[in-house]
Design a protein around this motif. Structure first.
Motif, PDB file in Angstrom:
ATOM      1  N   LEU A  10       0.827  -1.206   0.000  1.00 19.92           N
ATOM      2  CA  LEU A  10       0.000   0.000   0.000  1.00 19.92           C
ATOM      3  C   LEU A  10       0.866   1.264   0.000  1.00 19.92           C
ATOM      4  O   LEU A  10       0.552   2.251  -0.667  1.00 19.92           O
ATOM      5  CB  LEU A  10      -0.910  -0.028   1.230  1.00 19.92           C
ATOM      6  CG  LEU A  10      -2.073   0.950   1.222  1.00 19.92           C
ATOM      7  CD1 LEU A  10      -3.024   0.652   0.071  1.00 19.92           C
ATOM      8  CD2 LEU A  10      -2.824   0.908   2.532  1.00 19.92           C
ATOM      9  N   LYS A  11       1.968   1.220   0.726  1.00 19.81           N
ATOM     10  CA  LYS A  11       2.874   2.383   0.761  1.00 19.81           C
ATOM     11  C   LYS A  11       3.414   2.686  -0.637  1.00 19.81           C
ATOM     12  O   LYS A  11       3.507   3.837  -1.046  1.00 19.81           O
ATOM     13  CB  LYS A  11       4.035   2.116   1.725  1.00 19.81           C
ATOM     14  CG  LYS A  11       3.638   2.307   3.174  1.00 19.81           C
ATOM     15  CD  LYS A  11       4.800   2.031   4.119  1.00 19.81           C
ATOM     16  CE  LYS A  11       4.295   2.000   5.561  1.00 19.81           C
ATOM     17  NZ  LYS A  11       5.163   1.254   6.449  1.00 19.81           N
ATOM     18  N   ILE A  13       1.922   1.869  -3.452  1.00 19.78           N
ATOM     19  CA  ILE A  13       0.785   2.386  -4.228  1.00 19.78           C
ATOM     20  C   ILE A  13       0.615   3.883  -3.975  1.00 19.78           C
ATOM     21  O   ILE A  13       0.390   4.674  -4.882  1.00 19.78           O
ATOM     22  CB  ILE A  13      -0.512   1.626  -3.847  1.00 19.78           C
ATOM     23  CG1 ILE A  13      -0.451   0.181  -4.366  1.00 19.78           C
ATOM     24  CG2 ILE A  13      -1.748   2.334  -4.391  1.00 19.78           C
ATOM     25  CD1 ILE A  13      -1.542  -0.721  -3.831  1.00 19.78           C
ATOM     26  N   ARG A  14       0.781   4.257  -2.713  1.00 16.81           N
ATOM     27  CA  ARG A  14       0.606   5.669  -2.349  1.00 16.81           C
ATOM     28  C   ARG A  14       1.651   6.556  -3.038  1.00 16.81           C
ATOM     29  O   ARG A  14       1.327   7.603  -3.591  1.00 16.81           O
ATOM     30  CB  ARG A  14       0.704   5.828  -0.830  1.00 16.81           C
ATOM     31  CG  ARG A  14       0.611   7.265  -0.394  1.00 16.81           C
ATOM     32  CD  ARG A  14       0.575   7.411   1.115  1.00 16.81           C
ATOM     33  NE  ARG A  14       0.367   8.808   1.468  1.00 16.81           N
ATOM     34  CZ  ARG A  14       1.344   9.676   1.691  1.00 16.81           C
ATOM     35  NH1 ARG A  14       2.606   9.284   1.597  1.00 16.81           N
ATOM     36  NH2 ARG A  14       1.081  10.934   1.996  1.00 16.81           N
ATOM     37  N   ALA A  17       0.750   6.994  -6.610  1.00 16.53           N
ATOM     38  CA  ALA A  17      -0.426   7.853  -6.779  1.00 16.53           C
ATOM     39  C   ALA A  17      -0.056   9.313  -6.578  1.00 16.53           C
ATOM     40  O   ALA A  17      -0.524  10.192  -7.300  1.00 16.53           O
ATOM     41  CB  ALA A  17      -1.520   7.429  -5.805  1.00 16.53           C
ATOM     42  N   LEU A  18       0.823   9.574  -5.617  1.00 17.32           N
ATOM     43  CA  LEU A  18       1.225  10.953  -5.356  1.00 17.32           C
ATOM     44  C   LEU A  18       2.004  11.528  -6.534  1.00 17.32           C
ATOM     45  O   LEU A  18       1.832  12.688  -6.893  1.00 17.32           O
ATOM     46  CB  LEU A  18       2.066  11.027  -4.075  1.00 17.32           C
ATOM     47  CG  LEU A  18       1.274  10.904  -2.775  1.00 17.32           C
ATOM     48  CD1 LEU A  18       2.205  10.914  -1.572  1.00 17.32           C
ATOM     49  CD2 LEU A  18       0.238  12.027  -2.641  1.00 17.32           C
ATOM     50  N   LYS A  20       1.619  10.713  -9.661  1.00 19.69           N
ATOM     51  CA  LYS A  20       0.615  11.010 -10.696  1.00 19.69           C
ATOM     52  C   LYS A  20      -0.111  12.314 -10.388  1.00 19.69           C
ATOM     53  O   LYS A  20      -0.354  13.118 -11.267  1.00 19.69           O
ATOM     54  CB  LYS A  20      -0.434   9.874 -10.763  1.00 19.69           C
ATOM     55  CG  LYS A  20      -0.094   8.781 -11.737  1.00 19.69           C
ATOM     56  CD  LYS A  20      -1.337   7.995 -12.141  1.00 19.69           C
ATOM     57  CE  LYS A  20      -2.054   7.386 -10.951  1.00 19.69           C
ATOM     58  NZ  LYS A  20      -3.107   6.428 -11.332  1.00 19.69           N
ATOM     59  N   GLN A  21      -0.442  12.495  -9.105  1.00 24.35           N
ATOM     60  CA  GLN A  21      -1.175  13.691  -8.694  1.00 24.35           C
ATOM     61  C   GLN A  21      -0.400  14.949  -9.023  1.00 24.35           C
ATOM     62  O   GLN A  21      -0.952  15.931  -9.496  1.00 24.35           O
ATOM     63  CB  GLN A  21      -1.429  13.664  -7.180  1.00 24.35           C
ATOM     64  CG  GLN A  21      -2.809  13.167  -6.821  1.00 24.35           C
ATOM     65  CD  GLN A  21      -3.044  13.210  -5.318  1.00 24.35           C
ATOM     66  OE1 GLN A  21      -2.302  13.843  -4.563  1.00 24.35           O
ATOM     67  NE2 GLN A  21      -4.084  12.537  -4.878  1.00 24.35           N
ATOM     68  N   ASN A  60      -8.007   2.650 -15.043  1.00 27.11           N
ATOM     69  CA  ASN A  60      -7.029   3.395 -14.261  1.00 27.11           C
ATOM     70  C   ASN A  60      -7.321   4.898 -14.246  1.00 27.11           C
ATOM     71  O   ASN A  60      -6.483   5.726 -14.602  1.00 27.11           O
ATOM     72  CB  ASN A  60      -5.627   3.109 -14.807  1.00 27.11           C
ATOM     73  CG  ASN A  60      -4.549   3.471 -13.814  1.00 27.11           C
ATOM     74  OD1 ASN A  60      -4.816   3.585 -12.606  1.00 27.11           O
ATOM     75  ND2 ASN A  60      -3.342   3.666 -14.298  1.00 27.11           N
ATOM     76  N   LEU A  61      -8.543   5.248 -13.851  1.00 24.92           N
ATOM     77  CA  LEU A  61      -8.973   6.642 -13.855  1.00 24.92           C
ATOM     78  C   LEU A  61      -8.728   7.280 -12.485  1.00 24.92           C
ATOM     79  O   LEU A  61      -9.334   6.882 -11.500  1.00 24.92           O
ATOM     80  CB  LEU A  61     -10.469   6.735 -14.179  1.00 24.92           C
ATOM     81  CG  LEU A  61     -10.943   6.022 -15.443  1.00 24.92           C
ATOM     82  CD1 LEU A  61     -12.465   6.037 -15.518  1.00 24.92           C
ATOM     83  CD2 LEU A  61     -10.346   6.694 -16.672  1.00 24.92           C
ATOM     84  N   SER A  62      -7.838   8.265 -12.454  1.00 21.53           N
ATOM     85  CA  SER A  62      -7.619   8.994 -11.206  1.00 21.53           C
ATOM     86  C   SER A  62      -8.502  10.234 -11.201  1.00 21.53           C
ATOM     87  O   SER A  62      -9.201  10.504 -12.169  1.00 21.53           O
ATOM     88  CB  SER A  62      -6.160   9.383 -11.072  1.00 21.53           C
ATOM     89  OG  SER A  62      -5.400   8.218 -10.820  1.00 21.53           O
TER      90      SER A  62
ATOM     91  N   ILE B 152      -1.939   5.145   6.220  1.00 20.12           N
ATOM     92  CA  ILE B 152      -0.845   5.098   5.250  1.00 20.12           C
ATOM     93  C   ILE B 152      -1.158   5.992   4.053  1.00 20.12           C
ATOM     94  O   ILE B 152      -0.293   6.704   3.552  1.00 20.12           O
ATOM     95  CB  ILE B 152      -0.589   3.643   4.797  1.00 20.12           C
ATOM     96  CG1 ILE B 152       0.050   2.856   5.936  1.00 20.12           C
ATOM     97  CG2 ILE B 152       0.300   3.607   3.546  1.00 20.12           C
ATOM     98  CD1 ILE B 152       0.274   1.403   5.634  1.00 20.12           C
ATOM     99  N   PRO B 161      -7.444   4.058  -8.352  1.00 20.89           N
ATOM    100  CA  PRO B 161      -7.609   2.695  -8.876  1.00 20.89           C
ATOM    101  C   PRO B 161      -6.785   1.611  -8.171  1.00 20.89           C
ATOM    102  O   PRO B 161      -7.332   0.581  -7.778  1.00 20.89           O
ATOM    103  CB  PRO B 161      -7.180   2.841 -10.337  1.00 20.89           C
ATOM    104  CG  PRO B 161      -7.428   4.268 -10.670  1.00 20.89           C
ATOM    105  CD  PRO B 161      -7.239   5.049  -9.416  1.00 20.89           C
TER     106      PRO B 161
END
Lengths: 122, 187
Positions: A10-11, A13-14, A17-18, A20-21, A60-62, B152, B161
């Motif tokens: 999960l870390k 993944i985060r 995601a960041l 991409k943001q 994969n839509l953010s 987290i 996603p």
């Protein structure tokens, strides 16, 4: 019990995601709201919402916020889906089945064009 | 409703409407005792004794209290049709606990249904609530608590996603593992 998924995953993944943001900080978030009162659930609202989430996952839509809410007050039109694109007014759709939900996602949420044949007075 | 998982979704919606910020859903299947038990526990605003007394009766619900309208009488009827029982406990300012038991093997018992879709709907659609889910199958338990995940994620929404995939797979595998373990023990 073996836990296949770990919080370490999960870390990671985060972090991704960041990243991409940061790339598209300026584009706001579109909100998709599904009515989840008793009538909505009985009419299939969970499956409608599932179709929306499946599409977000698959494509994969953010930058899409999905919300569920209680009774919207339009019982005979359940399941109801509302779409709010950044700085646009709320659009309400009625009797939305999973196929219709996918089309609304494609054409309105991603494409920016209201699917007027499904639209109702919200 | 065709699935118990849809009833769970409906009852949990009542908890959200009651401004709960911590909701615990427990599902217990025990084939030996032939029981299926569902419990939804919230810390919402609760009800006074007079409202509580009326809540399971479909005919006294006023339009005003529509948010807790027909869902509870439906759920109660479903349990009682399967030699089960239903109870609801509530106190103003403390929260509400709804519990239904079913005879597992009863011919009229609805299937549990798509419990992971119900949970994902609640988790992703209402991220401000702290969700806990317990699933017990023949005494093997899987617990999913969304707090460590949210801690987290800080700043990344649950509807991202890859995060959704993570949550969905965690829940689906957790439920599967518990069922599998129980069948291995039987062998």
């Amino acid at each position: 019990m073996p836990n296949v998924k770990s919080l370490e995953d999960l870390k990671r993944i985060r972090e991704e995601a960041l990243k991409k943001q940061q790339l598209k900080e300026t584009s706001g978030k579109t909100e998709v709201i599904v009515g989840m009162g008793t009538v909505g659930i009985a009419a299939g609202a969970r499956e409608t919402l599932k179709a929306i989430l499946d599409m977000i996952e698959k494509d994969n839509l953010s930058d899409i916020i999905v919300r569920q809410t209680g009774n919207i007050g339009l019982d005979s039109f359940e399941p109801i889906v509302q779409v709010v694109r950044p700085s646009e007014t709320k659009v309400t759709y009625g009797k939305v089945n999973p196929e219709m939900a996918s089309r609304i996602m494609k054409e309105h949420v991603i494409g920016g064009e209201i699917v007027s044949e499904y639209q109702i007075e919200g | 409703m065709r699935e118990l998982a849809l009833h769970i979704l409906d009852i949990a919606e009542n908890s959200i409407s009651a401004n709960a910020d911590r909701i615990r859903i427990s599902v217990e299947e025990d084939l030996e005792d032939d029981i299926l038990k569902i419990r939804i526990e919230d810390n919402g605003k609760g009800m006074d004794a007079a409202t509580l007394a009326k809540i399971t009766d479909p005919f006294v619900t006023s339009r005003k209290s529509r948010k807790v309208g027909l869902g509870i009488p439906f759920f109660k009827a479903a349990a009682e049709a399967c030699e089960g029982s239903f109870s609801i406990q509530s106190a103003l300012g403390e929260g509400t606990t709804v519990e239904a038991t079913f005879k597992h093997s009863h011919i009229d018992r609805m299937p549990l249904g798509d419990i992971s879709s119900t949970l994902i709907t609640l988790l992703i659609g209402t991220p401000e609530v702290h969700w806990i889910f317990d699933y017990t199958f023949n005494q093997n338990r899987f617990t999913f608590d969304d707090e460590p995940i949210k801690n987290i994620l800080e700043g990344v929404p649950l509807s991202e996603p890859a995060v959704m995939t993570f949550i969905r797979e965690t829940i689906e595998e957790g439920i599967q593992n518990v069922r599998l373990e129980s069948s291995i023990k039987q062998i």
